[in-house]
Design an enzyme around this catalytic site. Structure first.
Site, PDB file in Angstrom:
ATOM      1  N   GLY A  55     -18.417   7.221 -17.590  1.00  0.00           N
ATOM      2  CA  GLY A  55     -17.542   7.445 -18.746  1.00  0.00           C
ATOM      3  C   GLY A  55     -18.083   8.651 -19.497  1.00  0.00           C
ATOM      4  CD  GLN A 189     -14.189   3.836 -12.205  1.00  0.00           C
ATOM      5  OE1 GLN A 189     -13.349   3.476 -11.391  1.00  0.00           O
ATOM      6  NE2 GLN A 189     -14.825   4.979 -12.081  1.00  0.00           N
ATOM      7  CG  ASP A 230     -13.810  12.262 -17.145  1.00  0.00           C
ATOM      8  OD1 ASP A 230     -12.783  11.572 -16.948  1.00  0.00           O
ATOM      9  OD2 ASP A 230     -14.956  11.800 -17.177  1.00  0.00           O
ATOM     10  CG  ASN A 240      -8.870  10.250 -17.419  1.00  0.00           C
ATOM     11  OD1 ASN A 240     -10.019  10.107 -17.840  1.00  0.00           O
ATOM     12  ND2 ASN A 240      -8.032   9.246 -17.320  1.00  0.00           N
TER      13      ASN A 240
HETATM   14  O1  MRU Z   1     -16.134   8.277 -12.874  1.00  0.00           O
HETATM   15  P1  MRU Z   1     -16.133   7.724 -14.263  1.00  0.00           P
HETATM   16  O2  MRU Z   1     -16.067   6.233 -14.299  1.00  0.00           O
HETATM   17  O3  MRU Z   1     -17.272   8.288 -15.085  1.00  0.00           O
HETATM   18  O4  MRU Z   1     -14.782   8.261 -14.915  1.00  0.00           O
HETATM   19  C1  MRU Z   1     -14.443   7.855 -16.198  1.00  0.00           C
HETATM   20  C2  MRU Z   1     -13.124   8.343 -16.659  1.00  0.00           C
HETATM   21  O5  MRU Z   1     -12.430   9.054 -15.968  1.00  0.00           O
HETATM   22  C3  MRU Z   1     -12.729   7.997 -18.069  1.00  0.00           C
HETATM   23  O6  MRU Z   1     -11.349   7.854 -18.164  1.00  0.00           O
HETATM   24  C4  MRU Z   1     -13.189   9.136 -19.001  1.00  0.00           C
HETATM   25  O7  MRU Z   1     -14.538   9.434 -18.781  1.00  0.00           O
HETATM   26  C5  MRU Z   1     -12.987   8.795 -20.415  1.00  0.00           C
HETATM   27  S1  MRU Z   1     -14.118   7.532 -20.945  1.00  0.00           S
HETATM   28  C6  MRU Z   1     -13.928   7.325 -22.612  1.00  0.00           C
END
Ligand code: MRU
Length: 338
Positions: A55, A189, A230, A240
């Site tokens: 995240g 997730q 992201d 994202n």
């Molecule tokens: O691969 P991840 O689990 O780190 O990806 C997370 C996401 O894409 C979330 O939507 C993003 O980081 C926003 S978290 C507030």
């Protein structure tokens, strides 16, 4: 808007202990709530790379604590900064937090000063999330249904969450009646983490297969898709979790609104558009197996990009702690973040 934080903001997945960083291991949830202790910057780097913590905001906060650990141990801070920066490429919060720590180091900060800076990064993120919760929930009409993707909650941030913060605030204010969460293949997730958070909070939520999203939108039961980010480029294009782009296309087709919720630490005005965002490719093995069990014939190959870019024109609102941008474009982004 009155918000019951005692009920809706109880999870802290990144905890500084004074001499170590304690992380709730997100690879094991919801089966097991196991904490891991990182004792140096190398272990912090590995926790980010292996998704023990994930995240965008949580990655940035965690990396800042990694720099503090290096300073406390008299280890090379340059090396720590470089290792942490390379841990994952897409979420700009990582680079943003490390740049903040770097500025302090350049100004001669000692370990205690770096500790204060990391704590400030963490505290500011929580405050931003609570503010965005109010702003985002204000856009949602009473009795709405919403669909979210990936995990953007307390696990992905300092607490409360970005998109999930808006959902929490919307539920608390009586504006959201039903939440749907896409399972978010391949790492799940949504299924493993978002549903864990929603069920803990007693929020009415239903899991859907990612492939059920268009069918759900067509049924008329959701009015908003609400996601995190992201990296948001200078023109509003938003990277994202993989699958977000197809949700935005389906939302526009069905007249469902599309909201991106992210703190200003996710905005990268140095990246002109989504084309310039580095999209992380992860091990194809993540797609070829489920829970460690191979599900695809031996010899098969896979392509595993874990983020995609939603063009700004498919986004109805970007909610940040600095304010809301409706129908984002370069001009509007420049006005708020220039
Ligand atoms: O691969 P991840 O689990 O780190 O990806 C997370 C996401 O894409 C979330 O939507 C993003 O980081 C926003 S978290 C507030």
């Amino acid at each position: 808007m009155t918000m019951d934080y005692d009920r809706y903001d109880r999870i802290r997945a990144v905890q500084w202990q004074g001499d170590r960083l304690r992380l709730l291991d997100q690879r094991l949830l919801p089966r097991e709530e196991r904490w891991i202790d990182c004792l140096d910057a190398g272990q912090v780097t590995q926790a980010i790379r292996d998704l023990a913590v994930r995240g965008a905001p949580a990655i940035g906060i965690t990396a800042a604590w990694g720099v503090v650990l290096a300073a406390k141990q008299g280890a090379s801070q340059d090396l720590a900064l470089a290792q942490l920066r390379a841990a994952r490429p897409t979420a700009v919060n990582l680079m943003w937090a490390l740049d903040r720590m770097k500025v302090c180091i350049a100004a001669g900060a000692d370990a205690a000063a770096l500790e204060r800076e990391a704590q400030a990064i963490q505290d500011e993120d929580l405050a931003a999330n609570r503010h965005m919760g109010e702003l985002g929930a204000g856009l949602i009409a009473p009795h709405s249904g919403v669909l979210t993707h990936c995990n953007t909650g307390s696990l992905a941030t300092a607490g409360f969450g970005t998109a999930l913060g808006v959902i929490r605030a919307g539920v608390s204010a009586g504006r959201i009646e039903q939440v749907y969460a896409g399972e978010t293949r391949p790492w799940q997730q949504g299924a493993r983490l978002t549903m864990w958070e929603l069920v803990r909070d007693g929020i009415p939520a239903k899991l859907i297969a990612d492939s059920a999203a268009s069918h759900l939108m067509r049924s008329g039961t959701v009015q908003w898709v609400i996601v995190g980010a992201d990296r948001i480029a200078a023109n509003g294009d938003t990277a994202n979790k993989i699958g977000t782009y197809q949700l935005a296309i389906a939302a526009r087709h069905h007249g469902v609104k599309f909201m991106v919720v992210a703190p200003s630490s996710t905005v990268d005005m140095a990246t002109p558009s989504g084309e310039d965002i580095d999209i992380e490719l992860r091990d194809p093995a993540e797609l070829l197996a489920v829970a460690g069990q191979r599900t695809v014939v031996e010899g098969a190959e896979a392509w595993n990009p874990v983020f995609d870019v939603t063009p700004a024109e498919l986004i109805d609102a970007i909610v940040t702690e600095r304010g809301v941008i409706e129908r984002p474009n370069t001009l509007a982004m420049q006005a708020l973040f220039g």
